[in-house]
Design an enzyme around this catalytic site. Structure first.
Site, PDB file in Angstrom:
ATOM      1  N   GLU A 467       0.653  -1.204  -0.019  1.00 28.58           N
ATOM      2  CA  GLU A 467       0.024  -0.059  -0.079  1.00 28.58           C
ATOM      3  C   GLU A 467       0.845   1.071  -0.300  1.00 28.58           C
ATOM      4  O   GLU A 467       1.006   1.744  -1.097  1.00 28.58           O
ATOM      5  CB  GLU A 467      -0.921   0.014   1.138  1.00 28.58           C
ATOM      6  N   GLU A 741      -0.977  -1.062  13.622  1.00 30.11           N
ATOM      7  CA  GLU A 741      -2.342  -0.610  12.805  1.00 30.11           C
ATOM      8  C   GLU A 741      -3.489  -1.079  13.673  1.00 30.11           C
ATOM      9  O   GLU A 741      -4.442  -0.167  13.693  1.00 30.11           O
ATOM     10  CB  GLU A 741      -2.110  -1.458  11.581  1.00 30.11           C
TER      11      GLU A 741
HETATM   12  C1  BGC Z   1      -4.978   1.635   5.187  1.00 30.24           C
HETATM   13  C2  BGC Z   1      -5.708   2.372   6.337  1.00 30.24           C
HETATM   14  C3  BGC Z   1      -6.514   3.279   5.616  1.00 30.24           C
HETATM   15  C4  BGC Z   1      -7.452   2.380   5.164  1.00 30.24           C
HETATM   16  C5  BGC Z   1      -8.872   2.757   4.610  1.00 30.24           C
HETATM   17  C6  BGC Z   1      -6.165   0.686   4.884  1.00 30.24           C
HETATM   18  O1  BGC Z   1      -5.806  -0.435   4.129  1.00 30.24           O
HETATM   19  O2  BGC Z   1      -3.900   0.886   5.683  1.00 30.24           O
HETATM   20  O3  BGC Z   1      -4.857   2.996   7.275  1.00 30.24           O
HETATM   21  O4  BGC Z   1      -6.919   4.347   6.080  1.00 30.24           O
HETATM   22  O5  BGC Z   1      -6.868   1.179   4.271  1.00 30.24           O
HETATM   23  O6  BGC Z   1      -9.820   2.088   4.955  1.00 30.24           O
END
Ligand code: BGC
Length: 878
Positions: A467, A741
């Site tokens: 990501e 996270e």
């Molecule tokens: C990210 C998050 C982000 C989210 C939105 C995720 O995969 O890592 O931090 O805000 O997606 O749903």
């Protein structure tokens, strides 16, 4: 013009937050400085700024601009202006500043500083984008001879960019100190280029410009060939200009040692394929180099100059442990989760391949656990030249990691070692925090690393898995804390431009990531979130510029975002569902129980609450701009949201709004019809959970502040220090060196990054409530601030400092027997109001410039606390 008796000169001169920037293109320049005056009561009363085209003109003119002696009421530490000149490309402007104190005593003039404009118009670019057909990761070289002698060169500038990433050399010397360039932007909107002064690097006779290209984000999201754009301008004293880069035919290309070079997959480098001397004069191997062609498929974003600090390596970490888990397979631990790469020192036979696999955690057998990286391979490979000691580090990849597994094929050479290289957008450090509770110091350090690790041109959600995007929610949830740790003046200005560029003409913000997250495909294909407008995430477009303004007092940056903020507010008020806004699809992400239970926070409440907060801020912005009608409209809309939220979601029976997050938002955004009852409801829920929170990344940002600002610091303290799941102490107990996270450490490896900034929003609370430094939203940039520390049981001392636009703000308290000592530093041009815990807001002590030592008997304070603990209003501060 000055005498020895004059006050100390202003220092730390900055333009748009940057020292002596080269190649800027912002139409508004904000000049700022610090006054190093620490005498009690020192206050600037006037300033004078002069700008000149030549350094020698600064003293006597002619000036391009002379502000004259102007009152310092609004500009004691900065002045912003928009230049009128239409065509100012390449112009260097010198400037100097002096100030007068409250007794009208002048300071010395500052040292001269400058800024230089970049190439402001597309017509200034004579060089096309070039690529090497059939060579995906080429070396590009251009040999040239100067038109005149080196001694006749007046000015030489190299303007350069490459997609996705580039490195450049002039006569074998690496150009610039940037670790990764250019900055990540939406290349169809803007492409960043760098400007370098190269007068002293040019040689008589042959010169060689060399460029190496890596894929970067470009290939991954756009699937184009890598390409470069490079313009070297050499101006001679006789007024002639030599221009290099305009003709693709002057360049040659050849495959280099990079076999792959991508942020996710990693880098493969075969040192046997190096071409020694290729980027220097006198290279003999250029015969087999092929042609370079114009890259007609180049994205059409405007070239844009320097906006923020570059990405640099800021720390090199030695390993803290190393273990051979299988014969020839070693796992090295750096003791810290960092973003960057490893630098390998090795000596071995020609053709030996060293493989380095990176991860945040290890599996039970001690090997690196890469499943949490999902599609990101995070592996670097280096093939040895075999000619003695070799040192290598990748040029085009990075990732978040703590461990590196080093393997050799067929066996690791006898001599090898690795170091961790931490890299990020190099924002100036701003804050320091420490206290007597080592757990909180660890928490602070983990937050600090998480912010560094996730500042790569944008605030990323995480640095390791597939990501690493500029998710807006994560960005605004951490913005306040980031601004306590680092000076985000320039960095946020850059990212806010990316964010504004995702807004459409109607004022809707339709991206949850900026730059937009382009996913797989050979054409420009938006990520699915591009079609959605999750209001909580897109609120970043309003919340970050506002937070930035409160911290830095930077009106110029706020003004850049103001039209987008106001347009968005109008868009919201014009929606058919106004005033209850149905535009949320992510929710209170990762609340306790996420994935198993339904989000207890209503999405309609979330959307409408953030619409309210954005509209309230928009009203303040309109007011600042003198737009009374706009401000009035916003007031009316804000009230409409407030009423609608209260009517629809306030539970008369409980006084609550359905969840900890909803209650915290009701208190912070002020839509509860009975704050006392909502607070009690929130506290009861926390107590029922044994002092634990239940919030996700959105609610957590507001929870502690909602409690502390409403007289229940005690509950916030309990939540922060609560041992066990869920909470920060549990994270630390599990060994986290960066913020995770999720609240759960080991759950769901598909989505459980160990380096995610959002839950680090507790960081600002440490500064604000333990050290007690709280900005005053009515006097931005710390022109006035509060010092109001809380002294929880078990804490013996706490301290923090912030390098603000006015200078150093500091607070330290310490228990001393039966008393508490408090030391406060107030910079010139600022005032502070000190309030001891429990003390009534009506009897504060006002402090001016200087360092102040205060002392209060502890018993007295305890008595005040005992009497006043229910008097929430008297302690309420924003
Ligand atoms: C990210 C998050 C982000 C989210 C939105 C995720 O995969 O890592 O931090 O805000 O997606 O749903």
């Amino acid at each position: 013009m000055t005498t020895a008796a004059n006050l100390a000169a202003p220092r730390s001169l900055r333009v748009n937050g940057l020292p002596n920037p080269l190649g800027i293109d912002a139409s508004t320049r904000r000049l700022s400085w610090l006054l190093p005056w620490d005498r009690a009561g020192a206050t600037p009363s006037a300033v004078r700024v002069v700008l000149a085209a030549d350094r020698d003109h600064l003293t006597k003119g002619p000036w391009l601009l002379d502000s004259g002696k102007c009152p310092a009421a609004q500009s004691e530490s900065d002045i912003a202006f928009t230049e009128r000149r239409e065509h100012a490309s390449r112009r260097r402007v010198w400037w100097q500043v002096m100030a007068w104190d409250e007794a009208d005593r002048p300071s010395c003039w500052s040292e001269p500083a400058f800024y230089e404009m970049g190439l402001l118009s597309a017509d200034d670019w004579h060089s096309p984008w070039i690529a090497a057909p059939g060579v995906p990761l080429p070396l590009l070289r251009c040999a040239f001879v100067l038109d005149g002698p080196v001694a006749d060169i007046l000015r030489a500038r190299l303007y350069i960019s490459g997609l996705g990433l580039y490195q450049a050399w002039l006569n074998g010397q690496q150009v610039g100190e940037t670790a990764r360039a250019p900055d990540y932007t939406d290349y169809w909107k803007r492409i960043a280029y760098a400007t370098h002064t190269v007068e002293t690097d040019l040689l008589e006779g042959e010169n060689v410009l060399g460029i190496a290209l890596g894929y970067g984000w470009f290939e991954r999201f756009a699937y184009g060939d890598s390409m470069a754009r490079c313009q070297l301008e050499i101006d001679y004293r006789d007024g002639t200009r030599q221009l290099l880069g305009a003709k693709a035919q002057r360049w040659q290309a050849a495959p280099g040692p990079w076999r792959s070079a991508d942020p996710y997959r990693g880098e493969s480098y075969d040192a046997r394929l190096e071409r020694p001397g290729w980027n220097r004069p006198g290279y003999a191997g250029a015969e087999d180099w092929g042609p370079v062609s114009i890259a007609h498929s180049a994205p059409d974003g405007a070239m844009c100059g320097l906006v923020c600090e570059p990405i640099r390596v800021t720390e090199t970490l030695p390993p803290v442990a190393s273990r051979e888990i299988r014969p020839g397979v070693h796992v090295v631990d750096f003791g810290q989760n960092l973003t960057g790469w490893a630098r390998l020192s090795v000596e071995g036979h020609l053709g030996t391949q060293v493989r380095m696999r990176f991860a945040e955690v290890c599996a039970e057998d001690g090997s690196v656990f890469q499943a949490s990286m999902r599609g990101a391979e995070c592996t670097d490979r280096y093939v040895l030249r075999g000619e003695g000691p070799e040192i290598w580090e990748p040029s085009f990849t990075h990732r978040g990691f703590r461990y590196v597994q080093v393997e050799g094929f067929p066996a690791l050479p006898a001599v090898w070692s690795v170091e961790g290289r931490a890299a990020h957008t190099d924002m100036p450090r701003r804050g320091h925090f420490a206290c007597s509770d080592e757990r909180l110091n660890r928490l602070h350090r983990a937050i600090d690393w998480t912010i560094r690790d996730n500042t790569m041109s944008v605030t990323t959600d995480c640095p390791q898995r597939d990501e690493r995007q500029g998710w807006l929610g994560d960005g605004h949830l951490i913005a306040e804390t980031l601004l306590h740790h680092f000076d985000g003046t320039a960095f946020h200005r850059k990212w806010l431009r990316d964010i504004r560029e995702t807004q459409d003409e109607a004022g809707n913000r339709w991206g949850a990531c900026a730059p937009p997250w382009y996913s797989c495909g050979r054409r420009r294909k938006p990520h699915r979130y591009r079609q959605q407008a999750d209001l909580v995430w897109t609120a970043a477009g309003t919340l970050i510029p506002w937070e930035n303004y409160l911290h830095h007092g930077d009106r110029a940056a706020l003004d850049e975002s103001a039209p987008a903020i106001l347009a968005h507010t109008r868009y919201l008020a014009g929606r058919p569902d106004f005033p209850l806004i149905d535009a949320v699809d992510i929710g209170d992400h990762l609340f306790v129980g996420w994935g198993k239970e339904k989000d207890p926070t209503d999405y309609l409440l979330l959307g409408s609450a953030f619409a309210l907060e954005q509209t309230r801020i928009a009203g303040r912005v309109a007011e600042l701009r003198g737009d009374r009608t706009g401000a009035r409209e916003c007031e009316v809309w804000t009230e409409a949201y407030r009423q609608a939220l209260a009517v629809r979601f306030y539970d008369n029976a409980t006084g609550g709004f359905g969840s900890q997050t909803a209650d915290a938002l009701a208190l912070q955004f002020d839509f509860s019809p009975d704050r006392g009852r909502t607070l009690a409801h929130l506290v009861a829920d926390i107590e029922a959970r044994g002092g634990h929170l239940a919030t996700g990344i959105v609610g957590t940002r507001y929870l502690l502040e909602a409690l502390s600002a409403n007289g229940r610091f005690d509950v916030a303290w309990r939540v922060v220090t609560a041992e066990g799941y869920p909470g920060w102490m549990e994270m630390l107990k599990n060994g986290a060196t960066t913020i995770t996270e999720r609240w759960s450490y080991w759950d769901n490896w598909e989505m459980n990054s160990h380096n995610h900034p959002a839950l680090g929003s507790v960081g600002a609370w440490l500064f604000r409530w333990l050290a007690g430094i709280r900005l005053d939203p009515d006097a931005p940039g710390y022109r006035h601030f509060h010092i109001a520390p809380e002294l929880p049981d078990g804490l013996d001392w706490a301290e923090a400092e912030l390098q603000t636009v006015r200078g150093r703000v500091a607070s330290r308290w310490e228990r001393d027997g039966e008393s508490v000592r408090l030391r406060v530093t107030v910079p010139a041009g600022a005032t502070a109001t000190v309030q001891w815990p429990g003390e009534s807001a009506s009897s504060p002590r006002r402090l001016e410039c200087g360092t102040h030592d205060l002392k209060r008997p502890l018993l007295d304070m305890q008595a005040i606390l005992d009497m006043g603990v229910d008097d929430a209003d008297s302690r309420k501060q924003k």
